[in-house]
Design a protein around this motif. Structure first.
Motif, PDB file in Angstrom:
ATOM      1  N   GLY A   1       0.814  -1.210   0.000  1.00 22.28           N
ATOM      2  CA  GLY A   1       0.000   0.000   0.000  1.00 22.28           C
ATOM      3  C   GLY A   1       0.846   1.257   0.000  1.00 22.28           C
ATOM      4  N   THR A   2       1.883   1.273   0.840  1.00 25.61           N
ATOM      5  CA  THR A   2       2.785   2.420   0.879  1.00 25.61           C
ATOM      6  C   THR A   2       3.475   2.622  -0.467  1.00 25.61           C
ATOM      7  N   LEU A   3       3.837   1.526  -1.106  1.00 26.54           N
ATOM      8  CA  LEU A   3       4.521   1.589  -2.396  1.00 26.54           C
ATOM      9  C   LEU A   3       3.614   2.130  -3.497  1.00 26.54           C
ATOM     10  N   LEU A   4       2.340   1.771  -3.455  1.00 29.10           N
ATOM     11  CA  LEU A   4       1.427   2.196  -4.518  1.00 29.10           C
ATOM     12  C   LEU A   4       1.144   3.686  -4.487  1.00 29.10           C
ATOM     13  N   MET A   5       1.289   4.319  -3.321  1.00 28.23           N
ATOM     14  CA  MET A   5       0.997   5.752  -3.249  1.00 28.23           C
ATOM     15  C   MET A   5       1.922   6.585  -4.139  1.00 28.23           C
TER      16      MET A   5
ATOM     17  N   ARG B   1       5.067  10.183 -11.710  1.00 26.90           N
ATOM     18  CA  ARG B   1       6.096  11.177 -12.008  1.00 26.90           C
ATOM     19  C   ARG B   1       7.451  10.573 -11.678  1.00 26.90           C
ATOM     20  N   GLU B   2       8.461  11.070 -12.357  1.00 27.70           N
ATOM     21  CA  GLU B   2       9.780  10.450 -12.250  1.00 27.70           C
ATOM     22  C   GLU B   2      10.309  10.446 -10.819  1.00 27.70           C
ATOM     23  N   GLY B   3      10.215  11.576 -10.106  1.00 30.00           N
ATOM     24  CA  GLY B   3      10.736  11.638  -8.754  1.00 30.00           C
ATOM     25  C   GLY B   3      10.000  10.707  -7.812  1.00 30.00           C
ATOM     26  N   ALA B   4       8.666  10.667  -7.929  1.00 33.25           N
ATOM     27  CA  ALA B   4       7.886   9.784  -7.069  1.00 33.25           C
ATOM     28  C   ALA B   4       8.160   8.324  -7.391  1.00 33.25           C
ATOM     29  N   LEU B   5       8.326   8.011  -8.660  1.00 31.73           N
ATOM     30  CA  LEU B   5       8.618   6.630  -9.046  1.00 31.73           C
ATOM     31  C   LEU B   5       9.989   6.204  -8.529  1.00 31.73           C
ATOM     32  N   ALA B   6      10.965   7.116  -8.549  1.00 26.93           N
ATOM     33  CA  ALA B   6      12.289   6.805  -7.999  1.00 26.93           C
ATOM     34  C   ALA B   6      12.192   6.487  -6.510  1.00 26.93           C
ATOM     35  N   ALA B   7      11.410   7.268  -5.757  1.00 25.42           N
ATOM     36  CA  ALA B   7      11.213   6.984  -4.335  1.00 25.42           C
ATOM     37  C   ALA B   7      10.555   5.635  -4.143  1.00 25.42           C
ATOM     38  N   ALA B   8       9.586   5.299  -5.013  1.00 26.72           N
ATOM     39  CA  ALA B   8       8.903   4.015  -4.913  1.00 26.72           C
ATOM     40  C   ALA B   8       9.865   2.857  -5.157  1.00 26.72           C
ATOM     41  N   LEU B   9      10.747   2.993  -6.130  1.00 28.62           N
ATOM     42  CA  LEU B   9      11.699   1.918  -6.427  1.00 28.62           C
ATOM     43  C   LEU B   9      12.667   1.708  -5.275  1.00 28.62           C
ATOM     44  N   TYR B  10      13.137   2.792  -4.668  1.00 28.27           N
ATOM     45  CA  TYR B  10      14.012   2.665  -3.504  1.00 28.27           C
ATOM     46  C   TYR B  10      13.270   1.943  -2.376  1.00 28.27           C
ATOM     47  N   TYR B  11      12.029   2.360  -2.140  1.00 31.50           N
ATOM     48  CA  TYR B  11      11.258   1.758  -1.045  1.00 31.50           C
ATOM     49  C   TYR B  11      10.934   0.299  -1.339  1.00 31.50           C
ATOM     50  N   MET B  12      10.717  -0.058  -2.599  1.00 27.13           N
ATOM     51  CA  MET B  12      10.348  -1.423  -2.943  1.00 27.13           C
ATOM     52  C   MET B  12      11.451  -2.414  -2.582  1.00 27.13           C
ATOM     53  N   VAL B  13      12.693  -2.059  -2.844  1.00 24.89           N
ATOM     54  CA  VAL B  13      13.807  -2.957  -2.527  1.00 24.89           C
ATOM     55  C   VAL B  13      13.874  -3.221  -1.026  1.00 24.89           C
ATOM     56  N   GLN B  14      13.805  -2.154  -0.232  1.00 23.74           N
ATOM     57  CA  GLN B  14      13.902  -2.353   1.210  1.00 23.74           C
ATOM     58  C   GLN B  14      12.670  -3.080   1.755  1.00 23.74           C
ATOM     59  N   ALA B  15      11.496  -2.859   1.154  1.00 22.56           N
ATOM     60  CA  ALA B  15      10.285  -3.530   1.633  1.00 22.56           C
ATOM     61  C   ALA B  15      10.367  -5.032   1.418  1.00 22.56           C
ATOM     62  N   ILE B  16      10.954  -5.462   0.310  1.00 24.00           N
ATOM     63  CA  ILE B  16      11.118  -6.893   0.051  1.00 24.00           C
ATOM     64  C   ILE B  16      12.009  -7.531   1.107  1.00 24.00           C
ATOM     65  N   PHE B  17      13.164  -6.929   1.370  1.00 21.90           N
ATOM     66  CA  PHE B  17      14.089  -7.492   2.350  1.00 21.90           C
ATOM     67  C   PHE B  17      13.517  -7.432   3.767  1.00 21.90           C
ATOM     68  N   ALA B  18      12.835  -6.343   4.113  1.00 22.04           N
ATOM     69  CA  ALA B  18      12.275  -6.210   5.461  1.00 22.04           C
ATOM     70  C   ALA B  18      11.161  -7.228   5.695  1.00 22.04           C
ATOM     71  N   GLY B  19      10.279  -7.408   4.700  1.00 18.56           N
ATOM     72  CA  GLY B  19       9.211  -8.389   4.843  1.00 18.56           C
ATOM     73  C   GLY B  19       9.752  -9.803   4.977  1.00 18.56           C
ATOM     74  N   ALA B  20      10.747 -10.148   4.165  1.00 19.74           N
ATOM     75  CA  ALA B  20      11.356 -11.474   4.263  1.00 19.74           C
ATOM     76  C   ALA B  20      12.038 -11.668   5.606  1.00 19.74           C
ATOM     77  N   ALA B  21      12.715 -10.633   6.105  1.00 21.82           N
ATOM     78  CA  ALA B  21      13.394 -10.733   7.402  1.00 21.82           C
ATOM     79  C   ALA B  21      12.398 -11.005   8.524  1.00 21.82           C
ATOM     80  N   LEU B  22      11.228 -10.379   8.475  1.00 23.60           N
ATOM     81  CA  LEU B  22      10.213 -10.617   9.505  1.00 23.60           C
ATOM     82  C   LEU B  22       9.788 -12.084   9.524  1.00 23.60           C
TER      83      LEU B  22
END
Length: 507
Positions: free
Chosen positions: A317-321, A327-348
């Motif tokens: 949900g956070t990623l979809l916002m 827009r390019e800047g928002a999409l860049a923030a989403a891509l950065y967040y997506m990588v960390q979200a994958i690792f954080a979810g797996a770590a949990l």
């Protein structure tokens, strides 16, 4: 073609070969099967690292299988985004593989390793393909493998959740085929680059069907991503499956988001007429509701696996916002967040696995238990994974959310994005703090039954600790990672470069 061009097929061909070989050898000679499986993970990781390095020249590369040129043949496309996702998938799968071996989770059924590599084949293929029909094929490969992995270890609850998971995805696959049929009927192609060209040339009389096809396609991707209101399958499925499998599944919802990012700016961008940015009106509300429902689920969860599942939902949900802004800047923030979200979810999920193996009959229930061996280490890992998942400093989730807040400021709907991110972060903090205190710091009642589990070696802390170290590295090198995300977003938001790379300068 150069050797580097041929390397593009390695992330698909290696697991395609390793999976059947591991299946043939695992039942009779486990050591040989494990060696084949390990070699497949290592080769895929090495190829992903090499491709990530190749993509740093900012070129977009196209690989035509069988020398059949696009749009007639099967095409794989490598750019910064696909190279990044390949690397993330390879790292995650290797870490999960190690955890499965260390804990013996793979011994619950001889089919684990073949299905594991078939799953990796589907994921890597989805990241590389330049054709919508082959995206459907790779989706089906990863889904069929996930059906088997989801039932790995058996159990009535797992079977019940698995049936619902299968039914939901069969419906999604049917809708996917309908969308592909409409698009092919309108354009006579399913190659993404060629589709972008032909969609832009469609007349007014075809705009209604085109819009329906676009809505169906993005609905399918939203279902795969577990976007609200198509999310109900995720919490039960992820909480019921083995944690080591759920850790690998942490990337599957992001494959759905990746498919949106890949297709919407390219095919349904500004040149698509009435279908331009077709998911925009509902994607932001879906992201807001997903973050709220996910973090409220974290707050009320009764088990560590259930909590991790809701954290995955919240991250989507956070990623979809920011993605909804397109827009390019928002999409860049989403891509950065997506990588960390994958690792954080797996770590949990991996921390939950290591913890429940030590708590015996208390398993992952969020209740105090008698003290167990390794409790302090498990508690620290849980704390770090929770900090990453909720987005607190000093880990990279905080950086990701700051980037999203900064990129979304002054865009339409920014007050809702800010309020949701800040509010859900607070809810997440309370939820993880409540669970952590009950699991690791509260004292059990004097008459509580002693833990029945035997002491375990601490080797099962290696995998979650590795993911958390990677998250810490993303924080330390946040400037470099953010620059990578911006470069990837710039390529995505310039569809002309993708079209030229696949079809040639003449188109």
């Amino acid at each position: 073609m150069s050797a580097s061009d041929h390397l593009m097929i390695a992330p698909v061909i290696v697991p395609a070969i390793v999976a059947p070989v591991a299946m043939l050898s695992m039942r009779r000679r486990r050591a040989l099967g494990l060696s084949v499986s390990l070699g497949g993970c290592a080769a895929t990781l090495a190829a992903a690292i090499a491709l990530f390095g190749i993509a740093q020249d900012d070129a977009i590369r196209s690989y035509a299988l069988g020398a059949w040129s696009a749009p007639f043949g099967i095409v794989l496309v490598l750019d910064r985004l696909s190279a990044t996702m390949l690397l993330v998938a390879a790292i995650l799968s290797t870490v999960v593989w190690v955890h499965a071996i260390v804990t013996g989770a793979d011994r619950k059924g001889w089919h684990f390793h073949p299905l594991f590599h078939f799953q990796l084949l589907g994921i890597n293929g989805a990241f590389l393909t330049g054709d919508l029909f082959n995206l459907f094929v790779f989706f089906e490969v990863l889904l069929i493998a996930s059906y088997g992995l989801m039932l790995h270890g058996q159990g009535a609850l797992r079977l019940k959740a698995g049936v619902a998971y299968v039914v939901v995805n069969i419906v999604g696959s049917a809708l996917f085929l309908v969308a592909l049929g409409l698009l092919y009927g309108l354009t006579a192609t399913l190659n993404m680059a060629d589709l972008a060209v032909r969609v832009a040339a469609l007349g007014r009389e075809d705009q209604g069907l085109l819009r329906i096809a676009g809505l169906l396609l993005t609905t399918v991707f939203a279902l795969k991503a577990a976007a609200v209101p198509l999310h109900l399958w995720l919490p039960r499925t992820y909480a019921a499956t083995m944690p080591v499998v759920a850790a690998l599944f942490a990337i599957m919802t992001k494959v759905g988001v990746y498919a949106m990012i890949r297709t919407v700016p390219l095919v349904f961008g500004a040149s698509a007429g009435a279908a331009a940015w077709v998911p925009a009106p509902w994607l932001l509300p879906a992201g807001i509701m997903g973050a709220i429902i996910g973090f409220v689920g974290v707050l009320v969860a009764r088990g560590m696996r259930e909590q991790a599942a809701f954290a995955v939902l919240a991250s989507t949900g956070t990623l979809l916002m920011p993605v909804a802004v397109w827009r390019e800047g928002a999409l860049a923030a989403a891509l950065y967040y997506m990588v960390q979200a994958i690792f954080a979810g797996a770590a949990l999920f991996l921390v939950a696995d290591a913890t429940m193996r030590r708590r015996g009959q208390y398993a992952d229930a969020v209740v105090p238990s008698p003290r167990f061996a390794g409790q302090d280490a498990a508690g620290l890992l849980y704390l770090a994974a929770a900090i990453a998942a909720v987005g607190l400093p000093p880990l990279t989730g905080f950086v990701g959310k700051l980037l999203i807040l900064d990129a979304s400021f002054a865009v339409p709907g920014w007050p809702a994005i800010w309020a949701t991110i800040l509010g859900t972060t607070l809810i997440g903090v309370v939820g993880f703090a409540r669970s952590g205190s009950s699991l690791f710091w509260k004292t059990a009642a004097p008459d509580a039954d002693p833990i029945s589990a035997m002491p375990r070696p601490r080797a099962d802390f290696i995998a979650p600790a590795t993911l958390l170290i990677l998250l810490a590295a993303l924080t330390v090198f946040a400037g470099w990672a953010a620059a990578q995300a911006h470069a990837a977003a710039a390529q995505v938001m310039a569809p002309g470069r993708y079209i030229t790379a696949v079809l040639g300068a003449a188109r």
